[in-house]
Design a protein around this motif. Structure first.
Motif, PDB file in Angstrom:
ATOM      1  N   VAL A   1      18.131  25.402  47.416  1.00  0.00           N
ATOM      2  CA  VAL A   1      18.745  24.695  48.552  1.00  0.00           C
ATOM      3  C   VAL A   1      20.180  25.202  48.719  1.00  0.00           C
ATOM      4  O   VAL A   1      20.952  25.260  47.755  1.00  0.00           O
ATOM      5  CB  VAL A   1      18.753  23.167  48.336  1.00  0.00           C
ATOM      6  N   THR A   2      20.508  25.593  49.909  1.00  0.00           N
ATOM      7  CA  THR A   2      21.880  26.023  50.210  1.00  0.00           C
ATOM      8  C   THR A   2      22.357  25.350  51.496  1.00  0.00           C
ATOM      9  O   THR A   2      21.557  25.026  52.382  1.00  0.00           O
ATOM     10  CB  THR A   2      21.983  27.547  50.378  1.00  0.00           C
ATOM     11  N   LEU A   3      23.677  25.151  51.576  1.00  0.00           N
ATOM     12  CA  LEU A   3      24.321  24.598  52.771  1.00  0.00           C
ATOM     13  C   LEU A   3      25.327  25.621  53.262  1.00  0.00           C
ATOM     14  O   LEU A   3      26.113  26.167  52.479  1.00  0.00           O
ATOM     15  CB  LEU A   3      25.033  23.285  52.442  1.00  0.00           C
ATOM     16  N   ASN A   4      25.353  25.858  54.563  1.00  0.00           N
ATOM     17  CA  ASN A   4      26.244  26.867  55.109  1.00  0.00           C
ATOM     18  C   ASN A   4      26.867  26.395  56.415  1.00  0.00           C
ATOM     19  O   ASN A   4      26.197  25.744  57.238  1.00  0.00           O
ATOM     20  CB  ASN A   4      25.486  28.187  55.375  1.00  0.00           C
ATOM     21  N   ASN A   5      28.152  26.742  56.578  1.00  0.00           N
ATOM     22  CA  ASN A   5      28.799  26.494  57.868  1.00  0.00           C
ATOM     23  C   ASN A   5      28.135  27.309  58.948  1.00  0.00           C
ATOM     24  O   ASN A   5      27.675  28.444  58.700  1.00  0.00           O
ATOM     25  CB  ASN A   5      30.276  26.877  57.823  1.00  0.00           C
ATOM     26  N   GLY A   6      28.095  26.740  60.135  1.00  0.00           N
ATOM     27  CA  GLY A   6      27.708  27.512  61.305  1.00  0.00           C
ATOM     28  C   GLY A   6      28.925  27.607  62.203  1.00  0.00           C
ATOM     29  O   GLY A   6      29.947  28.178  61.813  1.00  0.00           O
ATOM     30  N   THR A   7      28.828  26.997  63.364  1.00  0.00           N
ATOM     31  CA  THR A   7      30.009  26.936  64.242  1.00  0.00           C
ATOM     32  C   THR A   7      30.914  25.774  63.872  1.00  0.00           C
ATOM     33  O   THR A   7      32.019  25.654  64.398  1.00  0.00           O
ATOM     34  CB  THR A   7      29.558  26.790  65.707  1.00  0.00           C
ATOM     35  N   SER A   8      30.458  24.917  62.967  1.00  0.00           N
ATOM     36  CA  SER A   8      31.275  23.828  62.442  1.00  0.00           C
ATOM     37  C   SER A   8      31.675  24.146  61.006  1.00  0.00           C
ATOM     38  O   SER A   8      30.961  24.859  60.287  1.00  0.00           O
ATOM     39  CB  SER A   8      30.506  22.503  62.483  1.00  0.00           C
ATOM     40  N   ASN A   9      32.800  23.603  60.575  1.00  0.00           N
ATOM     41  CA  ASN A   9      33.284  23.801  59.204  1.00  0.00           C
ATOM     42  C   ASN A   9      32.863  22.660  58.292  1.00  0.00           C
ATOM     43  O   ASN A   9      33.510  22.412  57.262  1.00  0.00           O
ATOM     44  CB  ASN A   9      34.812  23.931  59.187  1.00  0.00           C
TER      45      ASN A   9
END
Length: 440
Positions: free
Chosen positions: A238-246
């Motif tokens: 499981v990973t979490l990544n920023n997109g256009t939001s921080n």
């Protein structure tokens, strides 16, 4: 000839009055906030020997013939122009640039006005002048009625900072845990399958947790002010990544390698401030700053600060603001509880005053004045209302006595007394001559 005696005597009395005023001015040349006085004279009534007459057909006009009866003191006026600023660097010292006054409570609870700004904090936390008069605080921007609430800080507090139960319900922009999330998207990836989560201005931690909870393989909830993301299968990637939001980085979402949970920072805090009773955790006030808007900020031993600010929903009202030292978090509104027994907002904002006619105030000593019959309406309120001039801190207002002017007035008064004494002497000699005429 007797009139000359009396006229000369009025001149002597008037000159002595001016000397007395000059002496008082010079004696107070180093008095904080002192305002010098000046003496004005006026002539007295006249003996009219002839009232004169208007021009006629055969004769011209005749002017009146009058003899004055001397001089009198018409006014002793206090000069309220600003004195020089004396820089001290002491945070509780203040000077006023303009027509305002500080307000203080006398021992009899009378509201007095003063320009003296050499305040300090006493052992009980009151803001006082050297004579013990207490500065008055207010929670009103402008009005015609004085407050009776003194400026007073809690010198020993027992603060309790906890995660707020409201953390999940507020929009992200209203969270006080230094949350600066930008609208946009971030992704949750479970074994390579990515799901995009959208952040809007209306998003709350509860709504975001619900969106994450809908993703296969993970669950989310808000616990103790933090967003917690769990994995259905601890072995899943499981990973979490920023997109256009921080969102991911701003919330400091990090994975615990043992539990495989992702936990954010505390997003919203609740603060209670009580009087210090347990000396092992109580915090002592170490510094007091007064700002140019007349509000106080108290710093405590742990680095926390207590102050006031304008209520965002009602600018005429002040509310408390608490700033923690580590981490630096500003807490206001419903999540800040300061009982009235600890302090009220009026304790943290200095009341000012202004009068229509300052020269009509009555001096009562100790650098203070009370309202007089001719001082006009008095307005009371906060410095931030803009009706009382400008206040500078770290300095106080010195005396406005002009020594050169006072020495000049002293010489003129001395000559006035000398000249009138010569008139008195001359009249005396004339009277003596007249008495000789009656001798055989």
């Amino acid at each position: 000839m007797s009139q000359a005696f009396y006229s000369a005597m009025t001149g002597l009395n008037a000159g002595q009055t001016k000397i007395n005023v000059v002496a008082d001015n010079i004696a107070n040349m180093n008095t904080v906030g002192f305002k010098q006085s000046r003496v004005d004279f006026a002539d007295i009534y006249y003996n009219t020997l002839s009232s004169g007459s208007a021009p006629g057909n055969t004769i011209g006009g005749i002017n009146p013939r009058q003899i004055g009866t001397g001089v009198r003191v018409s006014s002793i006026t206090r000069d309220f122009t600003g004195g020089s600023a004396v820089t001290t660097g002491i945070s509780t010292h203040m000077s006023i640039k303009g027509n305002g006054f500080f307000t203080v409570l006398s021992p009899s609870e009378e509201t007095l006005l003063t320009r003296a700004g050499n305040f300090s904090i006493d052992a009980d936390g009151y803001l006082v002048l050297p004579n013990g008069y207490k500065a008055i605080g207010t929670d009103s921007q402008l009005g015609t009625t004085t407050s009776k609430t003194p400026v007073k800080i809690p010198t020993l507090i027992q603060p309790t900072t906890t995660p707020s139960p409201n953390a999940g319900t507020l929009p992200l922009s209203q969270l006080n845990g230094n949350v600066n999330v930008t609208p946009g998207t971030f992704t949750v990836s479970v074994d390579g399958a990515e799901t995009e989560i959208t952040i809007t201005d209306a998003s709350t931690l509860n709504s975001i947790a619900a969106d994450i909870d809908a993703v296969n393989g993970v669950g989310a909830s808000v616990v103790d002010g933090k967003l917690v993301i769990t994995q259905d299968d601890p072995a899943a990637a499981v990973t979490l990544n920023n997109g256009t939001s921080n969102f991911v980085t701003d919330m400091k979402l990090t994975e615990n390698q043992t539990t495989h949970e992702f936990t954010s920072k505390v997003a919203h805090y609740h603060q209670e401030v009580n009087l210090g009773t347990d000396m092992t955790i109580a915090q002592k006030a170490t510094n007091v700053d007064i700002y140019e808007d007349g509000t106080l900020e108290v710093t405590y031993a742990n680095g926390d600060k207590l102050s006031v600010m304008q209520n965002p929903n009602d600018p005429t009202q002040m509310v408390f603001k608490y700033t923690t030292g580590n981490p630096a978090v500003t807490i206001t509104g419903p999540d800040l509880v300061v009982p009235e027994g600890v302090a009220v907002p009026a304790n943290f904002q200095i009341q000012m005053a202004s009068v229509v006619n300052p020269e009509g105030l009555i001096a009562v000593g100790s650098n203070a004045y009370r309202e007089g019959a001719n001082s006009g309406m008095t307005m009371f309120g906060a410095i931030s209302s803009g009706a009382f001039g400008v206040v500078n801190t770290g300095e106080y207002e010195g005396s406005n006595v002009d020594l050169a002017e006072q020495f000049a007035d002293m010489v003129v008064s001395q000559r006035m007394i000398e000249a009138n004494s010569r008139v008195f002497d001359a009249a005396s000699q004339v009277m003596q001559t007249l008495t000789y005429l009656g001798r055989s």
